[in-house]
Structure formats: C-alpha cells, structure tokens
Write a protein that holds these residues in place. Structure first.
Motif: not given
Length: 140
Positions: A50-57, A131-140
């Motif tokens: 997903t992207t970081t902005d799709a996961v609410p605080v 891993t979080v890089e920029g706006n991207s959240i990836r499975l490591a």
C-alpha cells in the motif's frame, strides 16, 4: 560351501551405501548461494502492499491475501503484524481505537506491539517485516 548373505546383511549394506553416497561431496564447486542461504535476507523491492497515505494514524489496513495488517500507531511510524489471530487462526477483521480486532471471538491486539489487549487470545500477533520508502510500504 557357499555362504549367502541374509536379509539383514543386505539391508545394512544397502543402507550404508546410500548413506555414504548422500554424505559424499558432489564434486560440484559451484559457490553460488542457495535458497536456504538467502531466504533470511529481505529482497530489494518486495511486494508493494500500500501507500503511506492509505494507512490512517491510530489505525491500519488489512491485507487478507498476504495475511498482513499494516498499522500506523503514530504519525510516520508504520508497523506490520500477522493478520491471523493467535487464538483460533481467524483473519482479523478491523483496526480501530488503537487495536487490531478479530471478529471470531473478540480478541484484540495493540497496534503498537501486537500484544493481546483483550482475550481470549493469549499470544501476541507476530510482527512482519516491511520497508517504507517514500510513499510506498512493501513486504520485506
């Protein structure tokens, strides 16, 4: 008089020969890595979840196919846990009010560390590597 080997002797000899072949050097000097040697290291560019902005605080997002839940306990802090409840292996159903919630029997888990916040589960959700890089959240 000819002595014939009995069944036990034949089986022992066959087993010893198989063991010797299995333990011997293959003679192959290939020094390339194997799957077992590299499986512990994260692959660069793993599957994007997903992207970081799709996961609410204070909340999260569940990925049923990947069996992962990604949460953001505090602004800019992202964590991932197994989406499989440790009680009876149901997939968690929601993330709200600081907990990851299982619809099957009411277990809840903290989004900060996966700890049990409400039984019947007795074990925390295992953490998953992301891993979080920029706006991207990836499975490591």
């Amino acid at each position: 008089m000819t002595i014939r080997p009995n069944r036990r002797t034949v089986l022992l000899a066959t087993g010893a020969a198989a063991l010797a072949v299995g333990c011997g050097d293959s003679g192959d000097d290939d020094s390339g890595s194997t799957t077992a040697e590299t499986s512990g290291a994260p692959e660069a560019g793993g599957e994007e979840l997903t992207t970081t902005d799709a996961v609410p605080v204070g909340g999260g997002k569940i990925f049923k196919d990947e069996e992962v839940v990604v949460v953001q306990p505090e602004e800019g802090e992202f964590k991932a846990f197994s989406a499989i409840c440790t009680h009876q292996r149901c997939t968690v159903g929601s993330v709200s009010d600081g907990t990851i919630n299982c619809p099957c029997h009411g277990s809840r888990f903290s989004i900060t560390d996966g700890a049990v916040a409400n039984p019947p589960a007795t074990r925390p959700l295992p953490e998953k590597k992301i891993t979080v890089e920029g706006n991207s959240i990836r499975l490591a």
